[in-house]
Scaffold this active site. Structure first.
Site, PDB file in Angstrom:
ATOM      1  N   ASN A   1      -6.721 -11.386  -7.179  1.00  0.00           N
ATOM      2  CA  ASN A   1      -5.509 -11.048  -7.930  1.00  0.00           C
ATOM      3  C   ASN A   1      -4.676 -12.317  -8.146  1.00  0.00           C
ATOM      4  O   ASN A   1      -4.632 -13.183  -7.294  1.00  0.00           O
ATOM      5  CB  ASN A   1      -4.716  -9.996  -7.122  1.00  0.00           C
ATOM      6  CG  ASN A   1      -3.334  -9.715  -7.673  1.00  0.00           C
ATOM      7  OD1 ASN A   1      -2.340  -9.911  -6.995  1.00  0.00           O
ATOM      8  ND2 ASN A   1      -3.258  -9.247  -8.899  1.00  0.00           N
ATOM      9  N   GLY A   2      -4.036 -12.390  -9.324  1.00  0.00           N
ATOM     10  CA  GLY A   2      -3.133 -13.509  -9.594  1.00  0.00           C
ATOM     11  C   GLY A   2      -3.387 -14.142 -10.935  1.00  0.00           C
ATOM     12  O   GLY A   2      -4.408 -14.797 -11.127  1.00  0.00           O
TER      13      GLY A   2
ATOM     14  N   GLN B   1       0.361   3.189  -2.335  1.00  0.00           N
ATOM     15  CA  GLN B   1       0.742   2.023  -1.544  1.00  0.00           C
ATOM     16  C   GLN B   1       1.996   2.292  -0.724  1.00  0.00           C
ATOM     17  O   GLN B   1       2.986   2.811  -1.235  1.00  0.00           O
ATOM     18  CB  GLN B   1       0.983   0.806  -2.440  1.00  0.00           C
ATOM     19  CG  GLN B   1       1.126  -0.455  -1.586  1.00  0.00           C
ATOM     20  CD  GLN B   1       1.432  -1.696  -2.389  1.00  0.00           C
ATOM     21  OE1 GLN B   1       2.523  -1.873  -2.897  1.00  0.00           O
ATOM     22  NE2 GLN B   1       0.456  -2.581  -2.481  1.00  0.00           N
TER      23      GLN B   1
ATOM     24  N   PRO C   1      -0.675  -2.405  -7.926  1.00  0.00           N
ATOM     25  CA  PRO C   1       0.555  -1.634  -7.798  1.00  0.00           C
ATOM     26  C   PRO C   1       1.751  -2.516  -8.155  1.00  0.00           C
ATOM     27  O   PRO C   1       1.862  -3.630  -7.663  1.00  0.00           O
ATOM     28  CB  PRO C   1       0.594  -1.254  -6.313  1.00  0.00           C
ATOM     29  CG  PRO C   1      -0.272  -2.262  -5.628  1.00  0.00           C
ATOM     30  CD  PRO C   1      -1.277  -2.727  -6.624  1.00  0.00           C
ATOM     31  N   MET C   2       2.619  -2.039  -9.036  1.00  0.00           N
ATOM     32  CA  MET C   2       3.819  -2.800  -9.392  1.00  0.00           C
ATOM     33  C   MET C   2       5.008  -1.852  -9.393  1.00  0.00           C
ATOM     34  O   MET C   2       5.022  -0.861 -10.134  1.00  0.00           O
ATOM     35  CB  MET C   2       3.661  -3.444 -10.779  1.00  0.00           C
ATOM     36  CG  MET C   2       2.602  -4.534 -10.840  1.00  0.00           C
ATOM     37  SD  MET C   2       2.415  -5.205 -12.508  1.00  0.00           S
ATOM     38  CE  MET C   2       1.490  -3.903 -13.332  1.00  0.00           C
ATOM     39  N   ALA C   3       6.000  -2.159  -8.564  1.00  0.00           N
ATOM     40  CA  ALA C   3       7.176  -1.295  -8.451  1.00  0.00           C
ATOM     41  C   ALA C   3       7.892  -1.220  -9.793  1.00  0.00           C
ATOM     42  O   ALA C   3       8.099  -2.239 -10.451  1.00  0.00           O
ATOM     43  CB  ALA C   3       8.109  -1.831  -7.377  1.00  0.00           C
TER      44      ALA C   3
ATOM     45  N   CYS D   1       3.901  -8.322  -1.163  1.00  0.00           N
ATOM     46  CA  CYS D   1       5.092  -8.370  -2.023  1.00  0.00           C
ATOM     47  C   CYS D   1       6.043  -9.473  -1.584  1.00  0.00           C
ATOM     48  O   CYS D   1       6.468  -9.505  -0.431  1.00  0.00           O
ATOM     49  CB  CYS D   1       5.818  -7.037  -1.981  1.00  0.00           C
ATOM     50  SG  CYS D   1       7.267  -7.032  -3.041  1.00  0.00           S
TER      51      CYS D   1
ATOM     52  N   HIS E   1      -3.765 -11.724  -3.371  1.00  0.00           N
ATOM     53  CA  HIS E   1      -3.049 -12.462  -4.415  1.00  0.00           C
ATOM     54  C   HIS E   1      -3.135 -13.933  -4.026  1.00  0.00           C
ATOM     55  O   HIS E   1      -2.724 -14.317  -2.933  1.00  0.00           O
ATOM     56  CB  HIS E   1      -1.582 -12.014  -4.505  1.00  0.00           C
ATOM     57  CG  HIS E   1      -0.825 -12.742  -5.576  1.00  0.00           C
ATOM     58  ND1 HIS E   1      -0.648 -12.220  -6.838  1.00  0.00           N
ATOM     59  CD2 HIS E   1      -0.232 -13.959  -5.591  1.00  0.00           C
ATOM     60  CE1 HIS E   1       0.033 -13.101  -7.575  1.00  0.00           C
ATOM     61  NE2 HIS E   1       0.300 -14.149  -6.834  1.00  0.00           N
TER      62      HIS E   1
ATOM     63  N   LYS F   1      -3.261  -5.162   0.832  1.00  0.00           N
ATOM     64  CA  LYS F   1      -3.019  -6.240  -0.140  1.00  0.00           C
ATOM     65  C   LYS F   1      -2.222  -7.342   0.544  1.00  0.00           C
ATOM     66  O   LYS F   1      -1.194  -7.087   1.160  1.00  0.00           O
ATOM     67  CB  LYS F   1      -2.241  -5.713  -1.354  1.00  0.00           C
ATOM     68  CG  LYS F   1      -2.037  -6.800  -2.417  1.00  0.00           C
ATOM     69  CD  LYS F   1      -1.683  -6.240  -3.785  1.00  0.00           C
ATOM     70  CE  LYS F   1      -1.767  -7.352  -4.825  1.00  0.00           C
ATOM     71  NZ  LYS F   1      -0.513  -7.628  -5.499  1.00  0.00           N
TER      72      LYS F   1
END
Length: 321
Positions: free
Chosen positions: A202-203, A72, A18-20, A102, A171, A141
């Site tokens: 993730n990362g 999310q 998920p990315m804003a 985040c 992450h 997450k």
């Protein structure tokens, strides 16, 4: 390499993070078409009083979604988080994902996102509150900790499993590291060893070979791809192909890239309407141009266009040349 989140079977071990401001419905659909096994929505605030903004309303459209629909939420108040989870489920969410990863200041200042990692009892309260409030699977997450000397990702992971979380994305950096420095795949491997729910690594995973190395090293159930999918949604099929056949897939032809870009920009125009759609298309086209290593003045020309059809015409012209 299928795994399950609650009663949903995920067939491909590659997930869109998920990315804003990025993973809106048109982009989620696109990544799913290119082989993402699961796509997660942009972060929605848990403060339902703020849902009346245009931005939140766009993020709360879950009906035309790729299934299973994972949404999310972010926040630091257990009761509000539970309420947000319930309302998203009523709107069609099939999986609720909680953001404790985040590092953005805007989110941290509300003591949400990765700021929560410094308060383990609160983490437990939030997780238990959300899990008990909905009858759909809840995922989480996190980062590996709050700062390099406070790496508590492992204890958070155990709290998550005990609280009924069904899958955990990690992450591989602390909150303090934001997006800089080496990713701690050791920590992800240790978390995978310590819990029995699916774990997603993730990362900074930028390529199919890297995805395979990370999966082999951490034994994670899937990799989660974020920024590497911007301007390159075909990375999902490249990773799937490499994992299955141990060979690299040929990159998409210029004609195929053209079709992807045109379809994506058209979908943005349709979803947001012409005014917003043309503006949002600019950043996505910028990412495609970076992928194509375009050094011409085309981008600044494209960014000045206000008209949806003109955007499409100019893109077709660009690819023709």
């Amino acid at each position: 390499m299928a795994f399950s989140i609650g009663n949903y079977s995920i067939e491909k071990p590659v997930i869109l993070a998920p990315m804003a401001g990025v993973t809106d419905l048109p982009f989620r659909r696109l990544c799913h078409q290119h082989g993402a096994g699961l796509v997660v929505s942009e972060m929605v605030t848990s403060d339902v009083r703020l849902w009346d903004t245009n931005k939140s309303r766009m993020r709360l459209i879950h009906d035309a979604e790729v299934a299973p629909r994972s949404v999310q939420i972010a926040g630091s108040d257990p009761t509000m988080m539970a309420q947000a989870a319930r309302q998203n489920v009523e709107l069609g969410a099939q999986i609720i994902d909680i953001n404790m990863g985040c590092p953005a200041k805007k989110v941290l200042n509300k003591a949400a996102g990765s700021a929560l990692l410094q308060d383990e009892p609160l983490v437990q309260k939030i997780l238990e509150s959300v899990v008990s409030s909905v009858d759909v699977p809840v995922t989480l997450k996190i980062r590996t900790g709050w700062s390099p000397d406070q790496r508590n990702g492992l204890s958070i992971a155990k709290i998550a499993e005990q609280s009924g979380i069904q899958a955990l994305a990690v992450h591989g950096r602390t909150r303090a590291c934001k997006f800089k420095g080496e990713v701690e795949f050791d920590t992800i491997a240790a978390i995978k060893q310590a819990i029995s729910i699916p774990v997603f690594a993730n990362g900074d995973i930028q390529s199919a070979e890297q995805a395979k190395q990370v999966l082999d090293y951490t034994q994670a159930d899937a990799v989660m791809i974020g920024r590497a999918a911007q301007g390159r949604p075909w990375i999902f099929r490249e990773i799937n192909h490499y994992l299955e056949h141990n060979e690299l897939l040929a990159p998409p032809s210029t004609d195929e890239v053209q079709a992807i870009v045109i379809n994506h920009v058209t979908a943005l125009h349709d979803f947001y309407g012409s005014f917003m759609g043309t503006r949002i298309a600019r950043k996505h086209v910028g990412w495609y141009l970076q992928t194509l290593a375009d050094t011409t003045p085309f981008r600044s020309q494209f960014n000045r266009i206000e008209d949806a059809q003109e955007q499409l015409d100019l893109l077709n012209e660009f690819f023709a040349s």
